[in-house]
Structures are given as C-alpha cells and as structure tokens.
Design an enzyme around this catalytic site. Structure first.
Site, short mmCIF file in Angstrom:
data_model
loop_
_atom_site.label_atom_id
_atom_site.label_comp_id
_atom_site.label_asym_id
_atom_site.label_seq_id
_atom_site.Cartn_x
_atom_site.Cartn_y
_atom_site.Cartn_z
N SER A 117 0.61 -0.73 -1.89
CA SER A 117 0.36 -0.41 -0.48
C SER A 117 1.70 -0.50 0.25
O SER A 117 2.63 -1.16 -0.24
CB SER A 117 -0.61 -1.44 0.11
OG SER A 117 -0.62 -1.39 1.52
N TYR A 130 -3.57 -10.46 1.13
CA TYR A 130 -3.53 -9.04 0.77
C TYR A 130 -2.08 -8.55 0.66
O TYR A 130 -1.70 -7.93 -0.33
CB TYR A 130 -4.31 -8.22 1.80
CG TYR A 130 -4.29 -6.75 1.49
CD1 TYR A 130 -5.10 -6.23 0.49
CD2 TYR A 130 -3.46 -5.87 2.19
CE1 TYR A 130 -5.07 -4.88 0.18
CE2 TYR A 130 -3.42 -4.53 1.89
CZ TYR A 130 -4.24 -4.03 0.89
OH TYR A 130 -4.19 -2.70 0.59
#
Ligand SMILES: NC(=O)c1ccc[n+]([C@@H]2O[C@H](COP(=O)([O-])OP(=O)(O)OC[C@H]3O[C@@H](n4cnc5c(N)ncnc54)[C@H](OP(=O)(O)O)[C@@H]3O)[C@@H](O)[C@H]2O)c1
Length: 239
Positions: A117, A130
């Site tokens: 990401s 995350y």
C-alpha cells in the site's frame, strides 16, 4: 519482592544483551523490574545483581514466539498483583540467509506479487498496525526481489493508494478525510489491477499506482517524520 513506591518496569528479552543492560539502567534509576525471556538462570543472576540498586525483581519465563505467549506473560504479571509503569519490548533475534521460494527457484521460473500500500512509506498514527504491516510487506518484498535476481523468479510489490473497494467500509474509514477529500481521486480496483498486472508481467520490483500516489509515496518516504506524522494523523481523522 517489588515495592509499592518504586515504579515497575517490564523488560522482555532480559536474559542477555541490550535487554539485560536496559534492566540495569532502569534499576539504577529507581525502578523495580519484571524480567522476561525463555532462559531463567541468567535472569535470576541479574535479579540478584539488581538488589545492589535496591530493586525488587520478578523473573518470569516467557516464550514470546508462541501464540498466546504475550497474553500468558500479562496474566502471570497480573496474577502477582503487579502493574507495569514502563514496558521495554526488546525480545528479538535475527537470522542471516537467503529467503527462497524453493519450487520456483528450482524451476528457474516464477512470478510473485505482494500487495502492500502507499501506507508502507510512512508511519500511520490512528492506523499504526496497518501502516507498519504494509511497511513490512514492502521491505520484505523488495529484499527478496533483489535476492532473487538472476534466478528467473521475480517479486513485485504492488502499492495501491485509496481504491474503491469494500476496504474503507470494513476498516471503518469511509468517513475519513483521506477517502473523502475532493483533492484525491479514488482509483478503481480495475485500474489498480491493470497497473499491477502490467508490473508483474514486466517483473518490476515496486508498482505504485498512479502519479498522485507516487508523489504521496515519495513524500511519505522522504518527508521528515515530525512533518509526516501529523499530516498522516490528520488524513486518518474525520473531517
Ligand atoms: N545486537 C545488535 O546488533 C542489534 C542491533 C539492532 C537491534 N537489535 C535488537 O535488540 C534486541 C535485543 O537483542 P540483543 O542484541 O540484546 O541480543 P541477545 O543478547 O541475543 O538478546 C535477545 C534477548 O531476546 C530474548 N528472546 C529471544 N527470543 C525470545 C522469545 N521467543 N521469547 C522471549 N524472549 C526471547 C532472549 O532471551 P532467551 O533466548 O532466553 O529467550 C534474549 O534475552 C532485539 O530486539 C534485536 O533485534 C540488536
């Protein structure tokens, strides 16, 4: 025995090395200690040594690599009626060697994609785990991609930015500035997949989807953290 007046510090990996010396620092500075690691004898020797600083010390055998190992350590501390004021999470080890994908390397052919990401490029307050796991995926993927050069096996790390999928709803972030900002173009899953697949076929090491996401990733990687931390926190907050 620990004392009710001295703050209590828990040091994991206290049986040797940096952890043992951090325990000495804490004891010298007036703390009682909980020492945790797998090997008890050196921690008992250290506990005896720390009495010279007036420190009460509890030794607890703990294998933190085991599922539930950390929870068991917490239970063991609570069972003694102790409350931790300072946590030093130090336990750890390394291992040198190539991380192989044996079947693919033996066949001298293969392609692997890991989906990270743009979150991988900076720490992310309000979504700390995350962001940290995606940093792991990016670092791991780039390292093994480099190791595997010349083997016929390629590794591509795909780094999408905000993408129109179920992700935001499941993460509870649909209302965040990050996703709703008019300045940002949320990309379609199809566009992300197209760019990712093209990069996989070409054997590219890292694919960041789209110019804006490349700029964001670049900013995340090179901006000083005193700047990127508040910016990321603001993006991870509601309007
Ligand atoms: N030394 C370096 O060059 C260096 C550099 C950068 C960062 N670090 C980091 O510094 C930290 C301490 O390492 P060190 O250099 O002091 O090495 P060390 O002397 O080998 O100490 C490692 C400690 O971690 C404990 N430990 C390892 N596996 C564990 C497990 N499964 N459960 C509980 N405790 C465990 C070990 O105790 P038991 O084996 O008794 O369980 C030991 O007390 C690590 O996080 C390491 O990644 C070290």
């Amino acid at each position: 025995m620990t004392s009710p007046t001295r703050p209590l510090a828990l040091v994991t990996g206290a049986s040797s090395g940096i952890g043992a010396d951090l325990a000495r620092e804490l004891a010298r500075d007036g703390h009682d200690l909980v020492l945790a690691a797998r090997t008890v004898a050196p921690m008992e020797n250290l506990a005896a040594e720390l009495t010279a600083y007036g420190a009460g010390t509890v030794v607890i055998a703990a294998d933190l690599s085991q599922p539930g190992g950390a929870a068991e350590l917490v239970s063991a501390i609570e069972a003694r009626g102790l409350t931790v004021d300072v946590l030093v999470n130090n336990a750890g080890l390394g291992a040198v060697g190539r991380f192989d994908l044996p079947g693919m390397v033996a066949r001298r052919h293969g392609k692997v994609m890991l989906v990270a990401s743009t979150a991988a490029f900076q720490p992310g307050p309000r979504m700390a785990v995350y962001f940290a796991t995606k940093a792991y995926v990016l670092s791991f993927g780039e390292a093994i991609a480099y190791e595997l050069r010349g083997t016929g096996v390629t590794v591509t790390v795909l780094c999408p930015g905000p993408t129109a999928t179920n992700f935001a709803q499941i993460a509870g972030m649909s209302e965040l500035t990050f996703f709703n900002s008019a300045a940002r173009q949320v990309m379609s899953a199809a566009a992300v997949a197209r760019l990712g697949y093209r990069g996989l076929k070409a054997g590219r090491r890292v694919v960041i989807t789209g110019l804006l996401n490349r700029i964001v990733a670049l900013g995340g990687r090179f901006a000083p953290h005193p700047i990127s931390l508040p910016v990321t926190k603001a993006l991870m907050s509601r309007r």
